[in-house]
Write a protein that holds these residues in place. Structure first.
Motif, PDB file in Angstrom:
ATOM      1  N   GLY A 211      14.539 -12.766   3.118  1.00 31.43           N
ATOM      2  CA  GLY A 211      13.404 -12.408   2.427  1.00 31.43           C
ATOM      3  C   GLY A 211      13.417 -11.056   2.075  1.00 31.43           C
ATOM      4  N   ARG A 212      12.126 -10.773   0.994  1.00 28.01           N
ATOM      5  CA  ARG A 212      12.397  -9.197   0.244  1.00 28.01           C
ATOM      6  C   ARG A 212      10.950  -8.817   1.152  1.00 28.01           C
ATOM      7  NH1 ARG A 212      12.256  -9.277  -5.096  1.00 28.01           N
ATOM      8  NH2 ARG A 212      11.827 -11.864  -4.688  1.00 28.01           N
ATOM      9  N   ALA A 213      10.901  -8.015   0.745  1.00 28.84           N
ATOM     10  CA  ALA A 213       9.489  -6.722   0.840  1.00 28.84           C
ATOM     11  C   ALA A 213       8.460  -6.781  -0.717  1.00 28.84           C
ATOM     12  CB  ALA A 213       9.070  -6.572   2.264  1.00 28.84           C
ATOM     13  N   VAL A 214       7.092  -6.417  -0.802  1.00 32.16           N
ATOM     14  CA  VAL A 214       7.436  -5.886  -1.813  1.00 32.16           C
ATOM     15  C   VAL A 214       5.469  -5.148  -1.401  1.00 32.16           C
ATOM     16  CG1 VAL A 214       6.516  -5.771  -4.109  1.00 32.16           C
ATOM     17  CG2 VAL A 214       8.494  -7.105  -3.298  1.00 32.16           C
ATOM     18  N   ILE A 215       5.341  -4.191  -1.422  1.00 33.84           N
ATOM     19  CA  ILE A 215       4.003  -3.385  -1.426  1.00 33.84           C
ATOM     20  C   ILE A 215       3.915  -2.376  -2.863  1.00 33.84           C
ATOM     21  CG2 ILE A 215       2.995  -1.366  -0.345  1.00 33.84           C
ATOM     22  CD1 ILE A 215       4.878  -1.004   1.950  1.00 33.84           C
ATOM     23  N   THR A 216       2.609  -2.797  -2.940  1.00 29.52           N
ATOM     24  CA  THR A 216       2.120  -2.779  -4.034  1.00 29.52           C
ATOM     25  C   THR A 216       0.695  -3.249  -4.879  1.00 29.52           C
ATOM     26  OG1 THR A 216       2.693  -2.841  -7.127  1.00 29.52           O
ATOM     27  CG2 THR A 216       2.119  -4.599  -5.763  1.00 29.52           C
ATOM     28  N   SER A 217       0.772  -2.452  -5.456  1.00 28.49           N
ATOM     29  CA  SER A 217      -1.588  -2.630  -5.478  1.00 28.49           C
ATOM     30  C   SER A 217      -1.838  -3.770  -5.908  1.00 28.49           C
ATOM     31  CB  SER A 217      -2.218  -0.908  -6.725  1.00 28.49           C
ATOM     32  OG  SER A 217      -1.237  -1.790  -7.954  1.00 28.49           O
ATOM     33  N   LEU A 218      -3.317  -4.047  -6.152  1.00 29.43           N
ATOM     34  CA  LEU A 218      -3.441  -5.221  -6.739  1.00 29.43           C
ATOM     35  C   LEU A 218      -3.497  -5.810  -7.997  1.00 29.43           C
ATOM     36  CD1 LEU A 218      -5.005  -8.304  -5.851  1.00 29.43           C
ATOM     37  CD2 LEU A 218      -7.433  -6.988  -6.548  1.00 29.43           C
ATOM     38  N   ASP A 219      -3.592  -5.179  -8.491  1.00 32.33           N
ATOM     39  CA  ASP A 219      -3.441  -4.771 -10.286  1.00 32.33           C
ATOM     40  C   ASP A 219      -1.761  -4.753 -10.951  1.00 32.33           C
ATOM     41  OD1 ASP A 219      -6.618  -4.269 -10.755  1.00 32.33           O
ATOM     42  OD2 ASP A 219      -6.404  -2.263 -10.847  1.00 32.33           O
TER      43      ASP A 219
ATOM     44  N   LEU B 266      -0.388  -5.958  -0.066  1.00 31.72           N
ATOM     45  CA  LEU B 266      -0.792  -5.180  -1.280  1.00 31.72           C
ATOM     46  C   LEU B 266      -1.767  -4.093  -0.877  1.00 31.72           C
ATOM     47  CD1 LEU B 266      -2.439  -8.372  -3.508  1.00 31.72           C
ATOM     48  CD2 LEU B 266      -0.808  -6.726  -3.775  1.00 31.72           C
ATOM     49  N   THR B 267      -2.120  -3.656  -1.342  1.00 32.57           N
ATOM     50  CA  THR B 267      -2.786  -2.252  -0.913  1.00 32.57           C
ATOM     51  C   THR B 267      -3.698  -1.191  -2.176  1.00 32.57           C
ATOM     52  OG1 THR B 267      -2.181  -0.069   0.257  1.00 32.57           O
ATOM     53  CG2 THR B 267      -0.962  -0.922  -1.294  1.00 32.57           C
ATOM     54  N   ALA B 268      -4.006  -0.029  -2.158  1.00 32.83           N
ATOM     55  CA  ALA B 268      -4.597   0.243  -3.322  1.00 32.83           C
ATOM     56  C   ALA B 268      -3.485   1.832  -4.038  1.00 32.83           C
ATOM     57  CB  ALA B 268      -5.539   1.444  -2.930  1.00 32.83           C
ATOM     58  N   VAL B 269      -2.505   1.626  -3.712  1.00 25.96           N
ATOM     59  CA  VAL B 269      -1.430   2.145  -4.777  1.00 25.96           C
ATOM     60  C   VAL B 269      -0.394   1.149  -4.971  1.00 25.96           C
ATOM     61  CG1 VAL B 269      -1.961   4.454  -3.737  1.00 25.96           C
ATOM     62  CG2 VAL B 269      -0.069   3.375  -2.668  1.00 25.96           C
ATOM     63  N   GLU B 270       0.129   1.897  -5.807  1.00 26.92           N
ATOM     64  CA  GLU B 270       1.170   0.657  -7.194  1.00 26.92           C
ATOM     65  C   GLU B 270       2.929   0.377  -6.061  1.00 26.92           C
ATOM     66  OE1 GLU B 270       3.783   0.250 -11.488  1.00 26.92           O
ATOM     67  OE2 GLU B 270       2.001   1.588 -11.018  1.00 26.92           O
ATOM     68  N   LYS B 271       2.885   2.360  -4.941  1.00 26.23           N
ATOM     69  CA  LYS B 271       4.109   2.000  -5.015  1.00 26.23           C
ATOM     70  C   LYS B 271       4.053   3.472  -3.410  1.00 26.23           C
ATOM     71  CE  LYS B 271       7.261   1.997  -9.086  1.00 26.23           C
ATOM     72  NZ  LYS B 271       7.942   2.633  -9.996  1.00 26.23           N
ATOM     73  N   VAL B 272       4.981   2.934  -2.549  1.00 22.71           N
ATOM     74  CA  VAL B 272       5.133   3.571  -1.209  1.00 22.71           C
ATOM     75  C   VAL B 272       5.786   5.655  -1.864  1.00 22.71           C
ATOM     76  CG1 VAL B 272       5.927   3.932   0.735  1.00 22.71           C
ATOM     77  CG2 VAL B 272       5.172   1.197   0.043  1.00 22.71           C
ATOM     78  N   TYR B 273       4.484   6.329  -1.747  1.00 28.54           N
ATOM     79  CA  TYR B 273       5.125   7.738  -1.819  1.00 28.54           C
ATOM     80  C   TYR B 273       5.749   8.703  -0.609  1.00 28.54           C
ATOM     81  CZ  TYR B 273       2.907   7.089  -5.994  1.00 28.54           C
ATOM     82  OH  TYR B 273       2.025   6.492  -7.325  1.00 28.54           O
TER      83      TYR B 273
END
Length: 321
Positions: free
Chosen positions: A294-302, A237-244
């Protein structure tokens, strides 16, 4: 992914710095919101381990002891960075445990919370002990940073366009000492808080563990933890909804998914900022390479719960064979 498909899944969630504040009071307020989002994830039926950073907190603790130790009347001893790391794990974990329990009660979730102060094994010969790169502590202007460095002898560096900070060694984590404890608690249905701040780094020689003054990247430790507990999903979890791609430019483009080979190509192109998105993508790649199922997901906390269901975020998976 439907909710029923998440029941019983093992998930490691790595909280980004936006989930924590820089003072205990600010942190507590942010963790109350963090716990609401984590509770939504737990309601999906998953077995979860939560990791978190500690960059500002460990730096503040370290600086407080350094200042106090110079006051002869205070009689406060200097404190090794490894012990400051342990202190940050303790108080961040305590606040997160409390806010999670309160939120579980509000949402009628019958789950226990366990906070496990965690050590990670590092190589004593890791080149990171010669090339300091991990930022900790408060942000400073360049002028403030250079004055600070001259006064303390510490190394400083500009941090991803956000200001200047102290930097310390950041060796690559090799293993997790309390792994079996974390796994057992997870299998018993506890929500486990572990590997705070990337864990307390130790070297091991002839079976003897020795703490070292360094800070381990929490995303890389999270990847190892996720692999070793055979997690189905690693969520960073990071500050952005998706990686850009081309982040912050007119050509900016959100990524819904990346295979490992694509992620490596983007990293070689310099698409991801060091100290920001780069270590998160690296951690995801390490996890899915070690655990191709396994799978990995990067997204925002919200968007954590939606990302877990596959409705948003950036998904990283192994290359198809």
């Amino acid at each position: 992914m439907l909710q029923s498909e998440l029941d019983g899944k093992r998930v490691v969630v790595a909280l980004g710095g936006n989930a924590l504040g820089e003072t205990p009071g600010e942190q507590l307020k942010l963790l109350e919101n963090t716990s609401k989002n984590l509770a939504h994830m737990v309601k999906e039926g998953i077995n979860v381990v939560v990791t978190h950073g500690n960059g500002p907190q460990v730096g503040i603790i370290d600086e407080a002891f350094e200042v106090a130790s110079k006051d002869k009347d205070a009689q406060v001893p200097p404190m090794p960075l490894s012990d400051c790391n342990a202190m940050s794990q303790g108080y961040i974990g305590a606040q997160l445990s409390c806010t999670l329990r309160n939120e579980f009660r509000r949402q009628d979730i019958m789950r226990e919370v366990a906070n496990v102060p965690t050590h990670v094994v590092v190589d004593a010969d890791d080149p990171a002990f010669k090339d300091y790169e991990k930022p900790i502590g408060a942000f400073m202007t360049e002028t403030e940073a250079r004055v600070f460095a001259k006064a303390t002898g510490y190394q400083v560096r500009e941090d991803s366009g956000r200001g200047w900070r102290r930097v310390v060694p950041s060796p690559v984590p090799q293993d997790i000492v309390e792994l079996e404890t974390v796994r057992d608690l997870m299998e018993d249905g506890c929500v486990v808080i572990a590997a705070g701040g990337g864990g307390i780094p130790v070297t091991v020689r002839d079976g003897v563990h020795t703490a070292v003054d360094a800070i381990v990247d929490k995303d890389l430790t999270s990847a190892i933890l996720a692999w070793r507990v055979r997690a189905d999903i690693l969520v960073i979890l990071t500050a952005v909804e998706k990686v850009y791609l081309d982040f912050g430019k007119p050509t900016q483009k959100a990524l819904d998914a990346m295979a490992v080979s694509e992620a490596r190509a983007y990293m070689e192109q310099g698409q991801f900022a060091p100290g920001s998105m780069l270590p998160k993508v690296q951690a995801c790649v390490k996890f899915v390479e070690a655990h191709p199922g396994g799978r990995a997901v990067i997204t925002s906390l919200d968007h954590a719960a939606a990302g877990l269901r596959g409705e948003t975020g950036t998904l990283i998976v192994a290359d198809e064979k």
